[in-house]
Design a protein around this motif. Structure first.
Motif, PDB file in Angstrom:
ATOM      1  N   VAL A 353       0.825  -1.208   0.000  1.00 56.35           N
ATOM      2  CA  VAL A 353       0.000   0.000   0.000  1.00 56.35           C
ATOM      3  C   VAL A 353       0.857   1.254   0.000  1.00 56.35           C
ATOM      4  CG1 VAL A 353      -1.760   1.274   1.288  1.00 56.35           C
ATOM      5  CG2 VAL A 353      -1.874  -1.223   1.143  1.00 56.35           C
ATOM      6  N   GLY A 412      -9.330  -1.280  -2.816  1.00 56.39           N
ATOM      7  CA  GLY A 412      -8.159  -0.735  -3.507  1.00 56.39           C
ATOM      8  C   GLY A 412      -8.526   0.400  -4.442  1.00 56.39           C
ATOM      9  N   VAL A 417      -5.337   2.823  -4.317  1.00 54.17           N
ATOM     10  CA  VAL A 417      -4.180   1.944  -4.312  1.00 54.17           C
ATOM     11  C   VAL A 417      -3.947   1.360  -5.706  1.00 54.17           C
ATOM     12  CG1 VAL A 417      -3.156  -0.140  -3.290  1.00 54.17           C
ATOM     13  CG2 VAL A 417      -4.482   1.422  -1.861  1.00 54.17           C
TER      14      VAL A 417
END
Length: 418
Positions: A353, A412, A417
């Protein structure tokens, strides 16, 4: 309590940096691969029980333990065995003792301990084996026994904290080579005083990255420069090898490695650790490894549990096949979705991350969605590489993993991300 306020200051600093930690409670859920955490059922993608062997002790397991205890006592001539002995009150009557009461060098060891060490050494393909209380105790005991104040330790930069601490406790001069960088390691070995004792230590599978150590190259270097080589099989034991012997066994390198260390708390789903290798090395550790000499031996009933799990591992190869298949699928799907899974190449799949705060948010959202997968932050991993560490199990259902993948991808995207 004013003299303790410095602790509050340090805890506040950790919280501000996104590095604070807290204990949580969990219990196994009825459905395989799930746990109850904070009162909620969650898919367990956070544990090290890769083969799904962390089952509760049931009557069948207890029966096997009792039968084995009876056989060991009969062979050792230790008198009454089994449940009848327990009823009679004769010495040593209870087939499974809950505690060892002292160091093995003080009161000796239960017959099951020595018997299992011999069996496990044969399984590993080594001359001898020695059981320790935990992986941490094994690493600090082995390393500080093999290296001392005037010696040199060469440790992979990504090695586990217990290896790092063992090297520090040894008082040897420590060189940390770049992760899996054999050119860097050779440069350090070439510059080292040839008269000094040298120990190279590496994890076989790096626990936060899922990357694999170049064991063949390490063996060649240690032989070229006259060093000892210690390999920590904590995360490869049970997973690699024809019967789960570990990565060194799978590669046919067992006899060329001086010390094999591993744990029974990962794929084995139990607790404890071992060192195996030449009989000379094991005899030396019995005399020099302080974490063995000054610690109470493992309780006999725990050794029974380890042995039972070991029998399952070496006979049920489908678990290894299923684990690696599921991990390969998950890693491939995550990469296709745009996630950075680093150098993962086995059953540990990190989702990198970056910053600490975003990893905490990611982990929190996963738990809200019913996925137990926690953020791993510095100092466990390098600065700027905070991650969610995903560890599928052999017994996870494919549908559950697909559900988890959809949730991970959704979060995500939400957090940017991917």
């Amino acid at each position: 309590m004013d003299h303790l306020q410095w602790m509050r200051g340090e805890l506040d600093r950790l919280a501000a940096a996104g590095q604070a930690r807290a204990l949580t409670e969990s219990a196994r859920a009825r459905r395989e691969g799930w746990i109850i955490r904070n009162g909620r059922s969650m898919l367990n993608l956070a544990s090290n029980h890769y083969l799904g062997l962390h089952h509760e002790v049931n009557e069948d397991v207890m029966s096997r333990w009792n039968d084995y205890a009876d056989r060991i006592r009969a062979e050792s001539g230790s008198g009454a065995v089994g449940s009848e002995a327990g009823k009679s009150g004769e010495p040593g009557g209870s087939p499974i003792r809950t505690g060892a009461t002292a160091s093995r060098l003080i009161v000796g060891g239960d017959p099951i301990l020595g018997s299992f060490e011999r069996e496990f050494a044969a399984y590993k393909g080594t001359e001898a084996c020695l059981i320790f209380g935990s992986g941490y105790m094994a690493n600090i005991g082995i390393i500080s026994a093999l290296a001392g104040r005037n010696d040199l330790v060469f440790s992979d930069k990504y090695n586990h904290a217990s290896i790092v601490d063992g090297a520090i406790l040894s008082r040897a001069k420590v060189f940390r080579y770049r992760n899996r960088d054999m050119n860097h390691l050779e440069q350090l070995l070439r510059k080292a005083d040839p008269a000094k004792r040298k120990l190279v230590v590496t994890d076989s599978v790096f626990s936060m990255d899922g990357s694999i150590a170049p064991l063949r190259e390490l063996v060649e270097l240690k032989e070229r420069y006259g060093a000892m080589l210690m390999v920590d099989e904590a995360h490869s034991g049970g997973v690699f090898g024809l019967r789960g012997e570990g990565l060194a066994g799978e590669l046919g390198l067992t006899q060329r490695i001086d010390v094999h260390m591993g744990t029974f708390s990962k794929a084995y789903g139990c607790y404890g650790a071992y060192a195996s290798g030449p009989a000379l090395v094991i005899d030396y550790l019995i005399n020099k490894a302080r974490s063995l000499i000054y610690s109470t031996a493992l309780p006999p009933m725990l050794v029974y549990a380890i042995r039972d799990q070991w029998n399952i591992i070496r006979t049920e190869g489908w678990r290894r096949d299923a684990l690696l298949r599921k991990a390969d699928w998950l890693r491939g799907e995550l990469r296709s979705a745009g996630f950075d899974t680093g150098d993962s190449e086995c059953h540990i799949v990190p989702v990198i991350v970056g910053d600490n705060e975003r990893s905490l948010v990611f982990g929190s959202k996963l738990q809200e969605a019913g996925i137990a997968a926690v953020p791993i932050r510095p100092p466990t991993v390098p600065e700027g590489s905070a991650r969610i560490r995903l560890t599928p199990m052999a017994t996870h259902r494919d549908d559950d993993l697909r559900m988890a993948l959809d949730i991970i991808v959704s979060i995500g995207l939400e957090l940017g991300v991917i």
